[in-house]
Design a protein around this motif. Structure first.
Motif, PDB file in Angstrom:
ATOM      1  N   ASP A  86      -5.856  -0.964  -4.567  1.00 53.26           N
ATOM      2  CA  ASP A  86      -5.828  -2.152  -3.539  1.00 53.26           C
ATOM      3  C   ASP A  86      -6.187  -3.009  -2.732  1.00 53.26           C
ATOM      4  O   ASP A  86      -7.479  -2.565  -2.309  1.00 53.26           O
ATOM      5  CB  ASP A  86      -5.223  -0.634  -2.538  1.00 53.26           C
ATOM      6  CG  ASP A  86      -3.827  -1.227  -1.145  1.00 53.26           C
ATOM      7  OD1 ASP A  86      -3.611  -1.769  -1.071  1.00 53.26           O
ATOM      8  OD2 ASP A  86      -3.797  -0.640  -0.888  1.00 53.26           O
ATOM      9  N   GLU A  87      -5.834  -3.721  -3.174  1.00 49.97           N
ATOM     10  CA  GLU A  87      -6.266  -5.079  -2.415  1.00 49.97           C
ATOM     11  C   GLU A  87      -8.134  -4.606  -3.037  1.00 49.97           C
ATOM     12  O   GLU A  87      -9.047  -5.056  -2.583  1.00 49.97           O
ATOM     13  CB  GLU A  87      -5.966  -5.728  -1.271  1.00 49.97           C
ATOM     14  CG  GLU A  87      -4.682  -5.955  -0.819  1.00 49.97           C
ATOM     15  CD  GLU A  87      -4.812  -5.937   0.351  1.00 49.97           C
ATOM     16  OE1 GLU A  87      -5.475  -6.939   0.907  1.00 49.97           O
ATOM     17  OE2 GLU A  87      -3.485  -6.115   1.012  1.00 49.97           O
TER      18      GLU A  87
ATOM     19  N   SER B 226       1.145  -1.301   0.722  1.00 47.42           N
ATOM     20  CA  SER B 226       0.353  -0.409   0.020  1.00 47.42           C
ATOM     21  C   SER B 226       0.765   1.281   0.363  1.00 47.42           C
ATOM     22  O   SER B 226       0.524   2.234  -0.439  1.00 47.42           O
ATOM     23  CB  SER B 226      -0.522   0.008   1.267  1.00 47.42           C
ATOM     24  OG  SER B 226      -2.011  -1.197   1.363  1.00 47.42           O
TER      25      SER B 226
END
Ligand SMILES: Nc1ncnc2c1ncn2[C@@H]1O[C@H](COP(=O)(O)OP(=O)(O)O)[C@@H](O)[C@H]1O
Ligand SMILES: [Mg+2]
Lengths: 264, 263
Positions: free
Chosen positions: B160-161, B48
């Motif tokens: 991000d995920e 991240s």
């Protein structure tokens, strides 16, 4: 239906005791006497006379209508002033560290002072009549709105700000289109408390500084030992307070359709 | 071919100078235009942090990031970010969320409506246009978040995920949908995940990161033809290779957790 059992029992007991002559009616009148007095308070004094005025203005010429209008007018103006000052200040204090540090000490000192404690100063500054009452009411409305607005802005989830900046939002857009709506649940909760406080303060200030309104009327009734009118007036105050609160609840339900509720 | 994103010597330290926590150390990476790149590694390895640095949300302690030859100094609509938490504005309807970026850019309303409708149709969201995010499932919300980014037509998508909080079936549907959009719009995607299957399904190249400090451990090209079958023998060979790399870091992660060695 089950909720009606206790009130009916209490009223029946009260009526029974009063009819039995247990209490002096100047101290505690019978509920029926209160109901009769409440009706008389609500309805016009004069019979309808079409040559003098229209039907609607006659219908609304009762004493209670005038008192309620006077009180609500003060609540409205006082709340508008108090909340109107609290909102921008709260937004600034919530969004800017500097503004918070500059204003917070003063706010913390003034906030615990009950609005009632401003009465002597209010009379000294504004004399009698609407101005001191409205001054007191705006103080009552000011702090709840201020505190909630600050908290609302300070607790805006940072991810909304990142998302908005990523979509190209500058500081002004961020403020108006992200922080303000995100803080709205808090702000409206503060407004609801503020209106409630304003309603308390209006009754008190009418007992002291003004010669009209619901608070004035019940104090006036005491001078004539009209306990039935005192209680009729209290009943009216309760009903109007309830109406104001349900209005505020309805308003935030409409404005916050998007909101999940306080736990989210 | 010159890369679209160039990351040179990026280091990011958190915490105070006396006892810094090195999240990223000397990361060098290039992302080609149109590439689908996956950043893979155990939780806490700095994925991240790297993505946020590319997005411009945080400044590296050292090193540079350039996009199209221009140094990144802050967030910009050329790099659309999709968060795991969706980050939809709950006070706006689906249509208003998707139109938000255009709205603040001052695009005329009629044009916004047109573009929003087209995107909603492409992501099968049309019937939800007047709903609020709270009334949508996780998969739907993430679709809206993707549509919101695509509305600005950024060349780069940073994710991000994005599917990390979704159930397996929804996740796999959205992966396919994302690939379809990626091929259709020819975006460059930097996609963070800790799922090896997901990385193999999606990526042109998988960047495996090391754990504390985060560095590039290995770049694994995925040449399997698309559409991919993640259970094919070829995919399994690759999976074993990538799993071994990630496991090494996962083990280091556990050791650091249990021995409490300095961060
Ligand atoms: N704002 C921060 N302050 C201090 N440490 C942070 C911060 N953000 C992340 N970290 C630390 O940096 C490391 C990398 O974090 P992150 O980039 O979120 O990893 P990942 O996304 O791979 O799980 C973690 O050990 C995390 O605890
Ligand atoms: Mg992460």
């Amino acid at each position: 239906m089950r909720g009606a059992v206790i009130p009916v029992l209490v009223l029946a007991l009260w009526q029974g005791l009063a009819a039995g002559g247990v209490f002096n009616p100047e101290v505690l009148p019978a509920p029926l006497a209160v109901a009769v007095r409440w009706w008389a308070y609500l309805t016009p004094d004069q019979p309808f006379d079409p040559t003098r005025d229209g039907f609607l203005s006659w219908l609304l010429s009762g004493e209670m209508v005038g008192d309620a209008a006077a009180s609500l007018y003060r609540v409205l103006v006082g709340f508008a002033i108090g909340a109107g000052l609290a909102l921008p200040l709260g937004l600034a204090m919530g969004a800017s560290r500097l503004a918070f540090e500059v204003f917070n000490p003063l706010v913390q000192v003034l906030r615990p002072i009950p609005p009632i404690a401003y009465i002597p100063l209010a009379i000294l500054w504004f004399g009698l009549g609407n101005p001191p009452a409205i001054f007191l009411i705006s103080i009552g409305a000011f702090f709840p709105v201020l505190m909630n607005t600050i908290a609302g802005v300070q607790t805006v989830d940072g991810i909304y700000i990142r998302a908005a900046r990523n979509l190209g939002a500058g500081p002004v857009t961020l403020f108006l289109r992200v922080m303000l709506p995100a803080a709205m649940p808090y702000i409206l909760a503060g407004a609801r408390i503020g209106v409630g406080t304003a309603f308390i303060v209006v009754i008190v200030s009418e007992m002291i500084a003004v010669n009209s309104g619901l608070g004035y009327r019940i104090l006036e009734a005491r001078e004539y030992f009209w306990s039935d009118k005192i209680i009729a007036g209290m009943l009216t105050i309760g009903l109007i307070g309830l109406a104001i609160d349900s209005f505020m609840t309805r308003l935030s339900d409409v404005l916050l359709v998007w909101h999940r509720g306080p736990d989210s | 071919m010159t890369p679209l994103i160039t990351i040179r010597g990026v280091t990011k330290r958190y915490g105070d100078a006396g006892r810094p926590m090195v999240a990223l150390e000397n990361v060098d990476l290039e992302v080609a235009a149109g590439e689908f790149l996956c950043l893979l590694g155990p939780s806490g390895c700095g994925k991240s942090t790297l993505l946020n640095a590319i997005a411009g949300f945080l400044r590296p302690s050292a090193g540079t990031i350039e996009v199209g030859g221009v140094p990144v100094t802050g967030p910009g609509p050329d790099r659309g970010m999709v968060f795991q938490e969706y980050a939809l504005f709950p006070w706006l309807t689906v249509a208003a969320n998707v139109g938000f970026g255009l709205r603040i850019k001052g695009v005329p309303r009629t044009e916004i409506a047109l573009r929003v409708e087209r995107l909603l149709a492409q992501l099968t969201l049309s019937e939800f246009r007047h709903r609020y995010p709270k009334d949508l499932s996780g998969g739907m919300r993430q679709r809206v978040a993707i549509a919101r980014i695509l509305a600005l037509d950024p060349p780069i998508l940073l994710m991000d995920e994005p599917f990390g909080a979704l159930d397996a079936l929804t996740r796999s549907n959205l992966q396919d949908e994302l690939l379809r959009l990626w091929e259709q719009f020819r975006k460059t995607v930097v996609f963070v995940t800790h799922s090896i299957d997901e990385a193999i399904h999606l990526a042109d190249r998988i960047v495996v990161l090391t754990y504390r400090p985060g560095t590039v451990k290995r770049i694994v090209p995925v040449t399997l033809p698309r559409p991919r079958d993640v259970s094919s023998p070829e995919a399994n060979i690759l999976k074993r290779e990538v799993t071994a790399l990630v496991m090494e870091e996962q083990t280091r992660f556990r050791q650091q957790e249990t021995t409490g060695s300095p961060a």
